[in-house]
Design a protein around this motif. Structure first.
Motif, PDB file in Angstrom:
ATOM      1  N   ALA A 218       0.865  -1.179   0.000  1.00  0.00           N
ATOM      2  CA  ALA A 218       0.000   0.000   0.000  1.00  0.00           C
ATOM      3  C   ALA A 218       0.902   1.229   0.000  1.00  0.00           C
TER       4      ALA A 218
ATOM      5  N   SER B 123      -2.045  -0.381  -7.227  1.00  0.00           N
ATOM      6  CA  SER B 123      -1.801  -0.379  -5.778  1.00  0.00           C
ATOM      7  C   SER B 123      -2.869   0.367  -4.995  1.00  0.00           C
ATOM      8  N   GLU B 124      -3.060  -0.079  -3.766  1.00  0.00           N
ATOM      9  CA  GLU B 124      -3.849   0.698  -2.807  1.00  0.00           C
ATOM     10  C   GLU B 124      -3.038   1.945  -2.484  1.00  0.00           C
TER      11      GLU B 124
ATOM     12  N   ASN C 109      -8.255   3.442  -6.507  1.00  0.00           N
ATOM     13  CA  ASN C 109      -7.800   2.742  -5.303  1.00  0.00           C
ATOM     14  C   ASN C 109      -7.193   3.678  -4.253  1.00  0.00           C
ATOM     15  N   THR C 110      -7.654   4.926  -4.204  1.00  0.00           N
ATOM     16  CA  THR C 110      -7.104   5.896  -3.257  1.00  0.00           C
ATOM     17  C   THR C 110      -8.094   6.210  -2.153  1.00  0.00           C
ATOM     18  N   THR C 111      -7.572   6.256  -0.927  1.00  0.00           N
ATOM     19  CA  THR C 111      -8.333   6.674   0.238  1.00  0.00           C
ATOM     20  C   THR C 111      -7.726   7.978   0.739  1.00  0.00           C
TER      21      THR C 111
END
Length: 188
Positions: A47, A81-82, A97-99
């Motif tokens: 990550a 990727s996270e 996939n982004t937080t």
């Protein structure tokens, strides 16, 4: 507990970026060997953790057709990727996939380390390295030391609040370009 690693390019005098945020100095030295190493790292399924500035730079390049054409292996890994971006000012994080985390950085990383999952890697993002190092939350430091010095820039541990951060050399790798990978862990 999840492992947290820092991966960054730095100059001989410890800068990770030059005046005005310039990082072009690194691209002038990097060769095929370093590109293969980056490709392998990008496909590790770690990550990725970013501060806002690095996130915006990465999100502005890696999902583009130019990145996919110029460096497909790294682009594929980066896009898959996270990704976690820490920012109190960013309104949204639209790269897949982004937080986006707006909470306290240290508390959020402590929570992330306790959650199930694979390793996490800070790419660039010097703004988050020093506060996490000060709280002993970083398990490994990987620095690609470029054989050059800059007259000014931003040091990788800019804003470190403690007097001294003791690290122990874990591994090294010398590239044909003269770049040296230095892997450290916190000294016990």
């Amino acid at each position: 507990m999840r492992k947290l690693t820092v991966f960054n390019f730095i100059t001989l005098n410890g800068y990770y970026k030059g005046p005005g945020g310039d990082i072009s100095w690194h691209k002038q030295i990097t060769g095929e060997e370093e590109s293969e190493y980056a490709k392998k790292g990008a496909q590790s399924r770690s990550a990725l953790l970013f501060g806002r500035v690095t996130y915006e730079m990465m999100a502005g390049y890696w999902p583009t057709p130019a990145a996919l054409q110029q460096n497909p292996g790294v682009a594929e890994g980066m896009n898959r990727s996270e990704k976690i971006v820490f920012s109190k000012t960013l309104k949204s994080a639209d790269w897949n996939n982004t937080t986006l985390i707006k909470d306290d950085l240290v508390a959020a990383v402590k929570r992330l380390k306790q959650q199930p999952g694979g390793p996490m890697t800070i790419l660039g993002s010097g703004s988050i390295v020093a506060p996490l190092a000060a709280e002993s939350l970083i398990d490994e430091y990987q620095f690609m030391l470029d054989p050059l010095a800059l007259g000014s820039g931003t040091p990788i541990f800019n804003g470190l609040q403690q007097q001294q951060l003791n690290l122990q050399l874990k591994d090294t790798k010398v590239f044909k370009s003269g770049i040296v990978l230095l892997c450290y862990q916190p000294a016990k």
